[in-house]
Design an enzyme around this catalytic site. Structure first.
Site, PDB file in Angstrom:
ATOM      1  CE  LYS A 244     -32.220  50.571 -12.835  1.00 17.74           C
ATOM      2  NZ  LYS A 244     -33.504  50.194 -12.202  1.00 17.74           N
TER       3      LYS A 244
ATOM      4  CB  SER B 204     -33.106  51.553  -8.473  1.00 18.44           C
ATOM      5  OG  SER B 204     -33.741  50.743  -9.444  1.00 18.44           O
TER       6      SER B 204
ATOM      7  CB  SER C 239     -36.843  50.934  -9.935  1.00 17.42           C
ATOM      8  OG  SER C 239     -36.381  50.786  -8.622  1.00 17.42           O
TER       9      SER C 239
HETATM   10  N1  GLN Z   1     -37.280  50.877  -3.951  1.00 17.43           N
HETATM   11  C1  GLN Z   1     -37.593  49.511  -4.173  1.00 17.43           C
HETATM   12  C2  GLN Z   1     -36.476  48.652  -3.648  1.00 17.43           C
HETATM   13  O1  GLN Z   1     -35.520  49.181  -3.218  1.00 17.43           O
HETATM   14  C3  GLN Z   1     -37.825  49.236  -5.634  1.00 17.43           C
HETATM   15  C4  GLN Z   1     -36.590  49.099  -6.421  1.00 17.43           C
HETATM   16  C5  GLN Z   1     -36.849  48.682  -7.832  1.00 17.43           C
HETATM   17  O2  GLN Z   1     -37.964  48.748  -8.341  1.00 17.43           O
HETATM   18  N2  GLN Z   1     -35.804  48.189  -8.455  1.00 17.43           N
HETATM   19  O3  GLN Z   1     -36.522  47.477  -3.654  1.00 17.43           O
END
Ligand code: GLN
Length: 447
Positions: A50, A125, A149
């Site tokens: 990532k 994400s 995410s």
């Molecule tokens: N969707 C969640 C957020 O936007 C989780 C994102 C994540 O786990 N990095 O904060």
């Protein structure tokens, strides 16, 4: 696609040939936009990374304009551990900017498409990592999970995604979003591969002060025949879609058939999780993102004085979602609101943690949805509040610091994958993987 376990058996010659084929396949599937950049950073088994995890001498941008051109000065601990174990970083995957989002639509590089249906989001994400593994464009990948995410894009793309216990995996070299929630974890084609990659990256690290310094290994003790006590949550899942409820029923049957004991339990209404999470995460994000000032990292837009340089750099460098969170984070931390929002969120966090602890007094694992539905179509979550609400089933696990694994259970009538997660006690990754392996086997034998 060969599994990680198989790839670790390849000779150096076979590996080099495989990497050439892989690079060609990635090129042929460019329209998915799973990768930001493809390069081979070692001699080992190729693993997708990532874009918020540092690989020395390679760009790392967290899919943000503000970090365009920034080159990582050192290896993240997880990358160093991978290299030692014969794996090599191969391709940086697309993501929501600074890991803020649930759809991978906020990336500076444009959206990633879901390999099962390109009209649907891959999740976020870590959407690029999930799409790469789901499309057969990676053997395995690393993602990061602050509020779901890893697990949610894994569920949307039909792969396995695992979030370790908070503190289990070093965060050294991970671009910080919300430091008390972030964890790096494996995204793989099956549960065993997840355990293999997890064992490699979870070795203790003195460079991360929150690292648990534990070195117990899961793989040598993997045992899917263990009989476990597993909690199901009939009320908690009531608001999930029919697809998710069907998958849930199927998984409960599978677990029963495998000889596990099923116990009905409940968790507090998950709506409080959303508030506690978005207050905590944005407060920490505001602090973490303060370092992107145009002076120390990445891009700079020069103004007529220092203050204008800060303002211009940040105004032009950050996307809308990131700005929204910086504003929200500053608001909840500001004088007069701190007690009303931030302190309350921390109290709620404790209640959530205690609630899980109570359930875990009686059971080994909890079976939970990952998301309320299958992957939505692009644009369906255009309203930020709708997007935040879609995180309802993943974020309490981060608030409580627990390990969890998302695995594919079935596909709906349109061929979209549905995943569910198992959640374990802190540091009980062994039981998590044993249960997941058992569920995976049983589901496969019923298909
Ligand atoms: N969707 C969640 C957020 O936007 C989780 C994102 C994540 O786990 N990095 O904060």
């Amino acid at each position: 696609m060969i599994t990680l376990k198989q790839a670790l058996e390849l000779s150096q010659e076979e590996l080099q040939e495989f990497k050439q084929q892989l690079a060609a396949k990635i090129e042929q599937n460019k329209e998915l936009n799973a990768y930001i950049d493809v390069q081979d950073f070692g001699a080992g088994v190729p693993i997708a990374i990532k874009d918020n995890i540092q690989v020395k001498n390679w760009s790392v941008t967290a899919a943000s304009k503000i970090l365009q051109g920034y080159i990582a000065p050192y290896n993240a601990t997880v990358v160093a551990k991978m290299l030692e174990a014969g794996l090599s970083p191969f391709g940086r995957t697309n993501m929501d900017e600074f890991a803020m989002g649930s759809t991978t639509e906020t990336s500076f590089y444009g959206k990633t498409l879901n390999p099962h249906n390109q009209e649907h989001v891959p999740g976020g994400s870590s959407g690029g990592s999930a799409a790469a593994v789901g499309a057969g464009l990676a053997i395995a990948a690393l993602g990061s999970d602050t509020g779901g995410s890893i697990r949610q894009p894994a569920a949307y793309c039909g792969i396995v995604g695992m979030k370790p216990t908070y503190g289990r995996v070093s965060r050294y070299g991970l671009g910080a979003y919300a430091s008390s929630l972030d964890q790096i974890g494996p995204m793989t084609q099956n549960v065993e591969d997840a355990a293999i990659l997890y064992d490699i990256i979870s070795e203790s690290d003195p460079k991360d002060s929150t690292n648990a310094q534990k070195d117990d290994k899961v793989v040598p003790n993997l045992d899917p025949s263990r009989k476990l006590k597993i909690a199901v949550l009939p009320k908690y899942i009531e608001n999930a879609s029919k697809d998710v409820q069907d998958a849930y029923a199927k998984a409960v049957n599978a677990l029963q058939a495998a000889g596990h004991e099923i116990v009905e339990k409940e968790l507090m209404d998950a709506k409080y999780d959303i508030s506690a999470y978005y207050i905590t995460a944005t407060a920490e994000a505001t602090t973490n993102l303060a370092r992107y000032d145009g002076i120390r990292y990445g891009n700079r837009v020069v103004g007529k004085n220092l203050e204008e340089t800060f303002i211009k750099t940040r105004s032009e460098g950050f996307g809308d979602e990131v700005k929204r969170r910086i504003l929200l984070g500053n608001f909840v931390l500001s004088n007069g609101y701190y007690e009303a929002y931030y302190v309350k969120a921390q109290k709620t966090r404790h209640i959530i943690k205690d609630e899980y602890a109570k359930v875990f007094e009686e059971v080994d694992l909890i079976l939970s949805p990952v998301a309320p539905s299958v992957a939505p179509k692009f644009g369906e979550l255009a309203n930020p509040m709708d997007m935040y609400l879609s995180d309802i089933y993943t974020i309490s696990v981060n608030l409580a610091g627990l390990p969890a694994i998302s695995l594919p259970i079935m596909k709906n009538g349109e061929g979209m994958p549905v995943g569910l997660q198992l959640i374990a006690k802190a540091y009980d990754e062994q039981t998590l993987f044993d249960g997941a392996l058992s569920l995976e086997k049983e589901v496969a034998s019923n298909n």
